[in-house]
Structure formats: structure tokens, C-alpha cells
Motif scaffolding. Structure first.
Motif, PDB file in Angstrom:
ATOM      1  N   TYR A 248       0.826  -1.213   0.000  1.00 13.90           N
ATOM      2  CA  TYR A 248       0.000   0.000   0.000  1.00 13.90           C
ATOM      3  C   TYR A 248       0.862   1.265   0.000  1.00 13.90           C
ATOM      4  O   TYR A 248       0.339   2.358  -0.204  1.00 13.90           O
ATOM      5  CB  TYR A 248      -0.922   0.010   1.220  1.00 13.90           C
ATOM      6  N   GLU A 249       2.142   1.077   0.221  1.00 11.35           N
ATOM      7  CA  GLU A 249       3.035   2.228   0.302  1.00 11.35           C
ATOM      8  C   GLU A 249       3.920   2.389  -0.932  1.00 11.35           C
ATOM      9  O   GLU A 249       4.805   3.240  -0.959  1.00 11.35           O
ATOM     10  CB  GLU A 249       3.903   2.119   1.564  1.00 11.35           C
ATOM     11  N   ILE A 250       3.672   1.579  -1.983  1.00 12.88           N
ATOM     12  CA  ILE A 250       4.477   1.714  -3.205  1.00 12.88           C
ATOM     13  C   ILE A 250       3.986   2.907  -4.012  1.00 12.88           C
ATOM     14  O   ILE A 250       2.914   3.468  -3.760  1.00 12.88           O
ATOM     15  CB  ILE A 250       4.434   0.423  -4.054  1.00 12.88           C
ATOM     16  N   ASP A 251       4.749   3.272  -5.022  1.00 13.43           N
ATOM     17  CA  ASP A 251       4.496   4.509  -5.762  1.00 13.43           C
ATOM     18  C   ASP A 251       3.148   4.534  -6.464  1.00 13.43           C
ATOM     19  O   ASP A 251       2.576   5.604  -6.671  1.00 13.43           O
ATOM     20  CB  ASP A 251       5.607   4.755  -6.782  1.00 13.43           C
ATOM     21  N   GLN A 252       2.588   3.376  -6.842  1.00 11.30           N
ATOM     22  CA  GLN A 252       1.311   3.350  -7.551  1.00 11.30           C
ATOM     23  C   GLN A 252       0.104   3.384  -6.619  1.00 11.30           C
ATOM     24  O   GLN A 252      -1.025   3.544  -7.083  1.00 11.30           O
ATOM     25  CB  GLN A 252       1.226   2.109  -8.446  1.00 11.30           C
ATOM     26  N   VAL A 253       0.339   3.236  -5.315  1.00 13.21           N
ATOM     27  CA  VAL A 253      -0.772   3.148  -4.365  1.00 13.21           C
ATOM     28  C   VAL A 253      -0.709   4.258  -3.314  1.00 13.21           C
ATOM     29  O   VAL A 253      -1.736   4.830  -2.935  1.00 13.21           O
ATOM     30  CB  VAL A 253      -0.787   1.768  -3.665  1.00 13.21           C
ATOM     31  N   ARG A 254       0.488   4.594  -2.852  1.00 11.69           N
ATOM     32  CA  ARG A 254       0.665   5.537  -1.744  1.00 11.69           C
ATOM     33  C   ARG A 254      -0.003   6.893  -1.973  1.00 11.69           C
ATOM     34  O   ARG A 254      -0.536   7.492  -1.014  1.00 11.69           O
ATOM     35  CB  ARG A 254       2.164   5.720  -1.482  1.00 11.69           C
ATOM     36  N   ASP A 337      -3.512   9.554 -11.558  1.00 12.47           N
ATOM     37  CA  ASP A 337      -2.176  10.098 -11.805  1.00 12.47           C
ATOM     38  C   ASP A 337      -1.084   9.079 -11.484  1.00 12.47           C
ATOM     39  O   ASP A 337      -0.021   9.075 -12.109  1.00 12.47           O
ATOM     40  CB  ASP A 337      -1.974  11.369 -10.982  1.00 12.47           C
ATOM     41  N   ALA A 338      -1.359   8.197 -10.503  1.00 13.05           N
ATOM     42  CA  ALA A 338      -0.356   7.191 -10.132  1.00 13.05           C
ATOM     43  C   ALA A 338      -0.316   6.033 -11.126  1.00 13.05           C
ATOM     44  O   ALA A 338       0.725   5.391 -11.281  1.00 13.05           O
ATOM     45  CB  ALA A 338      -0.655   6.659  -8.728  1.00 13.05           C
ATOM     46  N   MET A 339      -1.420   5.775 -11.812  1.00 17.34           N
ATOM     47  CA  MET A 339      -1.510   4.593 -12.668  1.00 17.34           C
ATOM     48  C   MET A 339      -1.388   4.886 -14.160  1.00 17.34           C
ATOM     49  O   MET A 339      -1.174   3.963 -14.957  1.00 17.34           O
ATOM     50  CB  MET A 339      -2.849   3.885 -12.417  1.00 17.34           C
ATOM     51  N   LYS A 340      -1.530   6.130 -14.577  1.00 21.53           N
ATOM     52  CA  LYS A 340      -1.652   6.414 -16.011  1.00 21.53           C
ATOM     53  C   LYS A 340      -0.385   6.141 -16.805  1.00 21.53           C
ATOM     54  O   LYS A 340      -0.468   5.872 -18.015  1.00 21.53           O
ATOM     55  CB  LYS A 340      -2.132   7.843 -16.223  1.00 21.53           C
ATOM     56  N   SER A 341       0.791   6.191 -16.173  1.00 23.95           N
ATOM     57  CA  SER A 341       2.005   5.916 -16.939  1.00 23.95           C
ATOM     58  C   SER A 341       2.054   4.452 -17.366  1.00 23.95           C
ATOM     59  O   SER A 341       2.521   4.131 -18.461  1.00 23.95           O
ATOM     60  CB  SER A 341       3.249   6.267 -16.114  1.00 23.95           C
TER      61      SER A 341
END
Length: 885
Positions: A248-254, A337-341
Motif C-alpha cells: 500500500y506504500e508503493i508509488d502506484q498506491v501511496r 495520476d499514479a496509474m496512467k504511466s
């Protein structure tokens, strides 16, 4: 190392080693036994099992997955996520154990600077199936692992199969040791959170049958072609490589977690319960975002129910963090914004996704307060009664009326220290579903077990000729009766027919299957249904109307020309209405589903309010104007990326292959990806007549239309109706609305005068009824029948008026009447009568029992009824007897 980098390194590594890079399949699985794609290997199951020939010898993917069986563990452990990404490499009869082990070890331990993941060899452990000596020797050979870091485990953890007869094999799992601060020594066998499984290698080498359980089955033989299926959890590797404690603390979720903390004003890391709630929100919002980007909409069934549950659990968690207002606009934007890349489609389709999310949030926030009040009251009453279990009918009421998922009720009851009578709830749900199914008999025939199609599919794909031909000569490749292959089928039997070629369209893309016949020397088959049970194969469900059909004989498919014409009109009409909707409402009115058949179309689209009559007429006019303009309809096949670059619309939630069919109507005016059948020019659609527009859930609307001759017939019937009305009312068509309005106003005025007259008539009866009061026990009693009345409210009004006429005396008024052919009783009591012990509710219940029914109410006013009009005198006598007593 960012998650996107971990993903790309995986694909690059295996692409360099001869693997075909396969894009992630949709979260909506093609497997009819699965709601979602639950593992990276799911899209490859037909190849791994041999059901469909593999198009490549080795492949790799990073597959989107959803699992909800552990939803209660989300936020509580470091690794349980609803949405996750599974990196996989697959071999279809190519390399086997040594190749899989070698590549896994190489990628994990190669330094980051050289394109690997840079894991320290000393931190990695492996498990193998207890009898798989070959795998153990390979791990020693390839990785030089010492014996103590290779652990043998049993079938329950290290043997894979589908749960059905078929391919199976031992597994070898790779674990990362997080260190002594996270748990005890002893390796993965301790089943401790210290050791995180990051990669599973499945060696699919045996054929099994007699499957009784996960560990109880019979190995028949070795497979002639052995397969490899592996999976590496992307989020698990990410949280290890990013140096955080959980996924839950990784860049795509945090970012979602941080936004939830900011909105609630609470700090992550300060309170365990709050931390769990923030992690739940971060997981569920991301999962919901990805589900909606693959076309799932909130609903009360199937996938939509799972999505709704995720959204509502998120709302509930925010409320427990002290936020009672809407938050999805901020939370979903953070997840986008975290997932679009990694998944650009979430940004491309975001307007529609946001519309769905905000609509669901608005709806649930309105009902949550009311439902919570009911639940709180039920909890209080349950505790006061000394019971520890909330009634099942209360849980059902919350689900059925307020949209509470049963899981939410279970959670809230548990927080209050109560269980829920789940058995009673399930019984009520079963009864409700049974009632619903009783009125919804489907014409669809149950297809056979998919494994029986493997031999047919091995002979090649079914060739569909129906775009250009209505009649096609072919050969019968196979016959199935009751799901089993047979050599022939005879008159009167229902069977499935597999052909090498067919002109009959199989249901797909929202278009119903063709109607028609299959004929041959000495036989004729009526086509009942046409489906695609597995990719590349078309199955015809038929009734043998005459003769006998056998495997291997020539057969000709004949499409019902009139039905096909109507179907093409409806499908092209769907494109016209969709284009018109977007022209009037804007690009957010995106199609989310459709169904069309000869003469009828239904189109679902994203929108959050009903269409006005003017807007509906405008859409209808634009559609018919396109028909009038006789626009050319052109179909082309091209690569998916090229089609999208031309602006072709990929319909929300639909699945497409690498080569797609583009349908243009009037050039770019309507340009969509579509495999359905279409007219040659728009004029052939004939006519569009929109007959319905309704809601099909939060932020989703449905428009229904008749097409072609069916549309004309509706207009003709409406014209005949107008003609009949103008003749009867002696007015012109353009004055019909005003004339009907005048009549309605006159009718309302007349009804009002009648009500006033009836009220006066009832009031005139009050003195005479009051005069009949007789002393009975301690009260004055009026016990009379008043004949026939139009409504129970009239009897109620009469009883209370008589009670008022009797003043302050201790009085009871018990009146009966015939209402709608049945007896009704009303009892009214004065305060003094109640002080003397008279209770209207008890007396009404007594009367209703005599009348053959039930009743009751408050002590001052109550009502009962039954079915036996002849029992009215006895019911009045029962009141007299009760009061004397």
C-alpha cells in the motif's frame, strides 16, 4: 525502483529471450467460470491445456488481476491487494524446468545496472514439491543454493491443477527474506510474514483425473508436451525494492493513501485502525479505477456488485476516518495520476470513470445515513433483548432497500459486538432470486464442457463468411448431444453442430445470433442459437427437423435473409444513435453496452440525468437525418493502433485483438471498432423511432429504439390512435393535446365534487350512528355495519367522526363495511374508554379473526379485515362480548 520500471525490465528481459510480449488482457475474464482475471495465466489457459493451439512457443505478459476472496484481509497484511499485477513467462511445449529456473534466477540476481532486479542471493529461498528431486538438483546447479535454503513442501502449497481433470504439475516458489525484524527464522515453511513469496514456477508435466480435492487426485501419465507457467507479483517486488513495509506504500498506491490522510486530517502511522482504513481506501479506489477502465459499472449483480462493494467499503472507511462528505473526486484523481504511466487508458477514459464513481458516491452517501440509522436502532434493540445476533430480515432490508452489501452489515454489526443471522439472510436472498428467475426464462442453450471443443478447435478456426454471403457450403466437423460428441443426430433431437465454415453470425458485440437453417443431403436443421464457446470456434445449436445428420457430411448454412436485414439495420442504427448522442450530449456520453436484433436496438451510455423530451427528439432527428443523407458505410480491417490513430472509437469495456474491423458511417461522422454485420448505406436502416429512455444504475442511462419496418409500424399505430381520438373528441390533431387537457381538468373537478358530496353524505350519517350507542360493560358502544364504501379511508373517517360526536364519554366505535368485495373493520376508542381497559388494536384483531383475516393497530384507532362478508354480524357480536367481559 519504480513499479513501472520493474514492469518494463520484466518485459524487456523475456522479449530478449525469444518471448512474444502479450498485452494484458481485460480484468473481465473470457472464462465463463470466472468473474475476473484472477491470475496471470488465465488468458493462456486455452493454450496451456491444449484447448486452443498456442500461436507462439513462448510468451510473457504483465497481467492485470482482481481477487476478492481475501478482501477482509486488505489493509491488515503487507501483501493482500484486490487489484494486483502478475508478471508471467510461459512456455508451450518449448523450454521446461531448467529454462524456467535459469531465467528466474538470472533476472532476480542480475545487478540493476545490467537490467536485472539486483536481489542479494543470500536473501532468496525456494520451496519445491516434496517429491520433485529434479527441481532440487536444478536449483543447486543453476543457483548454487545450499540445502538449507531449499525446502520441500506438500501438495497443499506446491502442486498446481485447475481442480478438474487435465494438466497439472509441481511448483517451485521463490521467497525473499525481509530479515529478523519481521519474524522468526526458519524459512518459508514457517509461513511467517518475514518470508514474502515473489515468484511461482509451475511445471505443468502430468495429466491427472479423479480429482477429489487439492491434494487428492490420480496422476494418469506425463504430458507429451510439457508447459511452463510462472508468476511474479509486481507489487510484492515493488515494496521490497522501494524499501517500504507493504504494497500500500508503493508509488502506484501511496498517493491515494496520502490523499485520504490529508482529507481526514489524520496522520498515517499514528493509529493502527486508521492505518488499516487508509490502506483499504488506497487499495479499493485503485481497484475500482482499474475495473471501471475495463468497462465494469456498479450494479447489484456479478462483477458490478463486486465493484459496488469496493466503492462502498471505501466510502465507509472514509466515514470511519471522520469524513462524511464526498471524497471520490480527489481520491480517484490521485489514483489516476499514479496509474496512467503504466495504463494510459485510465487517463483517456477518466471522464467516464469519474462520472461513474461520483454517481455511485452520491447515491450511497444519501442512503448510508438512513441505513445506518436503521442498523443502529436494530443493534440497540438486539442488545436490549440480550441477544447476540442481528436478525436476518434486518440484514435483508438493509440490502434490498438501502443497498447495503451484506458484507458491510456484517462489518458494522461486528463493530457493535454482534453477529448476523446469515442463514436467514441467505434464505431470503434465495427466495428473492427464485422469484426473479421465474419470470426470466432465457432461450440460451447451455453449451457443453469447454474441453470437448479442443479436438474441433485443433482442426483450425471456424471461417465466418457472413459478411459477404448468406449461404455457405461447408462440412460437419463435429456433433454434440447433451454435451457429448456423437456420430450423428436424428429428427427431433437438439444438437450442437461444428462446421468448417459458416455464414451464420454468432452472438457477439451486442448483436443477437442469426436465424436460419443448415441443410444437406437428406437432412434439415433449424438454427436455434449460434455462439463462440472458445476463441476461434463457432457452435450452432440446432433442432433436427428432418432426416439424419452425421459427422463428415457436406452441409450448407442458410441465413434467414429477412432477419439478417433487420439485424444489420439495428446494428448500424446503434452506431447512428451513438453518434447522435455524442453530438448532442458531448464525448462523455460514451456507449457502455448494447444489444440489437432485427427491428430493435438498446444502447447504454454514461450519463447521470434523464433526457428531456426535447433532447430525445433532437437525438432521434439527427439519427434519421443521417439515414436520409444516405451515408456510405465502409468496413476495413487494420491493426488496433492504426485504427485508434484514425479516431475509431473503442467501446468502453469491449475487448479487441491486434487486428480489428473498423466501421465508418459517413467517414469520420461515425467511426467505431465493430465486428457486427452492417448495411451498405445509412438509408437502408430505414427509420429510427426512440421508444424508451431510462436509468440502468448510477451514471448510466439506456435508450431503446425500434428500427426499420418495426419503427414504421409503431408510428403507424400511433397515427391510428391519434386519428381515433380526434374522431371521438371531435377535434383536429393539432388541438388534441389541449382538448385532452380540458377533459382531464373537467374530470378532476368532477372527482373533487363527488368527493365533497360523499364526504357530506358520510357526515350526515354520523348523528344517526351516534344515536345507536348502547351501554356495554363500562363503555358506550356503537357496533354497526354501514354497507358498501369505496375505500377504507371513508370508514376510518366515519368511525372517528362518530367518536367525536359522543364527546368525553367512555366510548367505543366499531364499524364494518364492504370495500372492494371484502369486509373491513375499524375500531376507534375515546381516552376514557381506554382508561376503562378498551384497546382498539385488540378489538380490531378480534373482529378480523372472525372475518377470516388479520388486523391490529394502536390503542386509539385500529383496522382489520378478512374475506368472509357473511361473518360481519358475528364480528360485531364478538366486540360486544369482549366489552361485556
Amino acid at each position: 525502483m519504480q513499479t513501472a520500471d520493474i514492469r518494463q525490465r520484466w518485459l524487456d528481459f523475456f522479449a530478449e529471450r525469444g518471448h512474444t510480449v502479450v498485452p494484458s488482457a481485460s480484468l473481465v475474464s473470457d472464462d465463463p467460470t470466472l468473474l475476473f482475471t484472477v491470475a496471470g495465466m488465465v488468458p493462456f489457459v486455452p493454450y496451456l491445456t491444449g484447448l486452443v493451439p498456442a500461436p507462439y512457443p513462448r510468451a510473457t505478459s504483465v497481467q492485470k488481476c482482481i481477487r476478492t476472496n481475501d478482501i477482509e484481509e486488505v489493509g491488515k497484511t503487507p501483501r493482500h491487494g484486490t487489484f494486483f499485477q502478475m508478471s508471467g513467462n510461459f512456455s508451450f511445449g518449448d523450454y521446461f524446468k531448467e529454462g524456467a529456473i535459469s531465467m528466474a534466477w538470472e533476472l532476480l540476481t542480475t545487478p540493476e545496472a545490467d537490467g536485472g532486479y539486483g536481489f542479494d542471493r543470500d536473501d532468496l529461498w525456494v520451496t519445491v514439491y516434496e517429491d520433485d528431486d529434479e527441481a532440487i538438483e536444478l536449483w543447486k546447479k543453476v543457483a548454487d543454493l545450499p540445502d538449507e535454503r531449499i525446502q520441500r513442501l506438500g501438495k497443499d502449497t506446491n502442486y498446481w491443477h485447475t481442480g478438474q481433470p487435465g494438466p497439472a504439475g509441481p511448483c517451485s516458489e521463490i521467497f525473499f527474506d525481509r530479515g529478523p525484524e519481521y519474524g522468526i527464522d526458519g524459512g518459508p515453511a514457517t509461513d511467517d510474514d518475514r518470508y514474502v513469496e515473489i515468484w511461482n514456477l509451475v511445471f505443468m508435466q502430468y495429466l491427472i483425473d479423479d480429482v477429489q480435492s487439492k491434494t487428492d487426485f490420480r496422476i494418469v501419465k506425463e504430458l507429451p508436451k510439457k508447459n511452463i507457467d510462472t508468476g511474479m507479483g509486481l507489487e510484492r517486488v515493488a515494496f521490497i525494492k522501494q524499501g517500504v513495509d507493504n504494497m500500500y506504500e508503493i508509488d502506484q498506491v501511496r498517493p491515494v493513501l496520502d490523499r485520504a490522510a490529508e482529507l481526514s486530517g489524520r496522520r498515517y502511522g499514528a493509529n493502527h485502525d486508521d492505518d488499516v482504513r487508509m490502506r483499504v481506501i488506497a487499495d479499493h479506489v485503485r481497484s475500482a479505477l482499474m475495473l471501471m477502465s475495463d468497462g465494469v459499472s456498479p450494479s447489484n449483480e456479478g462483477r458490478g456488485y463486486i465493484l459496488r462493494r469496493l466503492l462502498r467499503r471505501s466510502i465507509r472507511a472514509m466515514r470511519l476516518l471522520g469524513v462524511e462528505g464526498p471524497t471520490f473526486r480527489e481520491l480517484f484523481a490521485a489514483s489516476r495520476d499514479a496509474m496512467k504511466s503504466a495504463y494510459p487508458e485510465v487517463a483517456h477514459d477518466y471522464a467516464h470513470i469519474e462520472q461513474l464513481a461520483l454517481g455511485e458516491e452520491e447515491t450511497f452517501l444519501r442512503t448510508l445515513t438512513a441505513g445506518t440509522s436503521i442498523l443502529d436502532l436494530a443493534v440497540s434493540k438486539t442488545k436490549d433483548s440480550g441477544r447476540g445476533q442481528l436478525a436476518g430480515d434486518t440484514a435483508f432490508l438493509l440490502h434490498d432497500t438501502y443497498g447495503f452489501p451484506i458484507e458491510l452489515t456484517l462489518e458494522m454489526a461486528d463493530e457493535a459486538g454482534l453477529a448476523v443471522d446469515r442463514a436467514a439472510f441467505d434464505t431470503l436472498m434465495t427466495e428473492q432470486r427464485s422469484r426473479a428467475k421465474a419470470d426470466a426464462k432465457s432461450k440460451k442453450k447451455v453449451l457443453a464442457d469447454l474441453s470437448v471443443y479442443a479436438d474441433f478447435r485443433a482442426k483450425g478456426e471456424t471461417i465466418f463468411t457472413g459478411y459477404t454471403e448468406l449461404s455457405t457450403a461447408s462440412t460437419v466437423l463435429g456433433l454434440l448431444v447433451d454435451g457429448r460428441p456423437v456420430p450423428f443426430a436424428t429428427a427431433g433431437q437438439t444438437a450442437e453442430v461444428i462446421l468448417a465454415e459458416t455464414s451464420l453470425y454468432a452472438e457477439s458485440g451486442g448483436q443477437a445470433p442469426d436465424q436460419g437453417r443448415i441443410v444437406g443431403d437428406g437432412f434439415e436443421l433449424e438454427v436455434l442459437d449460434v455462439q463462440k464457446p472458445i476463441k476461434g470456434l463457432i457452435s450452432h445449436t440446432v433442432k433436427v427437423t428432418s432426416g439424419e445428420v452425421g459427422v463428415g457430411v457436406p452441409a450448407t448454412t442458410l441465413v434467414d435473409e429477412q432477419y439478417r436485414r433487420g439485424a444489420t439495420q439495428a446494428h448500424s442504427g446503434t452506431h447512428l444513435v451513438h453518434a447522435a448522442l455524442r453530438q448532442v450530449l458531448g464525448p462523455n456520453a460514451h456507449q457502455s453496452g448494447s444489444f440489437n436484433k432485427a427491428g430493435y436496438l438498446r444502447l447504454d451510455y454514461g450519463w447521470n440525468s434523464a433526457l428531456s423530451a426535447e433532447t430525445r427528439s433532437e437525438i432521434e432527428e439527427i439519427s434519421n437525418a443521417a439515414i436520409r443523407d444516405n451515408l456510405e458505410v465502409v468496413t476495413r480491417e487494420m491493426p488496433l493502433d492504426e485504427a485508434k490513430s484514425l479516431g475509431a472509437m473503442a467501446l468502453f469495456g469491449e475487448k479487441y485483438g491486434e487486428v480489428v474491423r473498423v466501421v465508418d458511417i459517413g467517414g469520420p461522422w461515425s467511426r467505431e471498432l465493430c465486428a457486427g454485420t452492417h448495411v451498405s448505406t445509412s438509408a437502408e436502416v430505414g427509420m429510427i423511432n426512440i421508444v424508451g429512455e431510462s436509468s440502468v444504475g448510477a451514471s448510466n442511462r439506456r435508450v431503446e429504439s425500434l428500427v426499420g419496418l418495426d419503427a414504421f409500424r409503431r408510428f403507424a399505430s400511433e397515427r391510428a390512435l391519434v386519428s381515433e381520438l380526434t374522431s371521438s373528441l371531435k377535434t383536429r390533431p393539432d388541438q388534441l393535446v389541449d382538448r385532452v387537457g380540458e377533459l382531464v381538468s373537467s374530470l378532476k373537478a368532477a372527482e373533487k365534487r363527488i368527493q365533497q358530496f360523499e364526504a357530506r353524505a358520510l357526515n350526515d350519517r354520523v348523528p344517526a350512528l351516534a344515536a345507536k350507542a348502547v351501554r356495554t360493560g363500562d363503555v358506550l358502544l356503537v357496533a354497526e355495519t354501514v354497507g358498501s364504501l369505496g375505500a377504507g379511508d371513508e370508514l376510518r373517517s366515519l368511525a372517528t367522526s362518530v367518536r367525536s360526536q359522543l364527546g368525553d364519554a367512555a366510548s367505543v366505535v366499531a364499524l364494518t363495511a364492504e370495500v372492494g368485495g371484502k369486509p373491513v373493520a375499524i375500531v376507534a376508542t375515546s381516552p376514557a374508554a381506554r382508561d376503562a381497559g378498551a384497546n382498539a388494536g385488540a378489538l380490531a384483531k378480534t373482529m378480523a379473526g372472525v372475518l377470516g383475516g388479520g388486523g391490529g393497530g394502536k390503542p386509539d384507532l385500529a383496522q382489520g379485515g378478512g374475506s368472509d362478508l357473511a361473518a360481519i354480524p358475528a364480528a360485531l357480536d364478538a366486540v360486544r362480548s369482549a366489552l361485556r367481559g
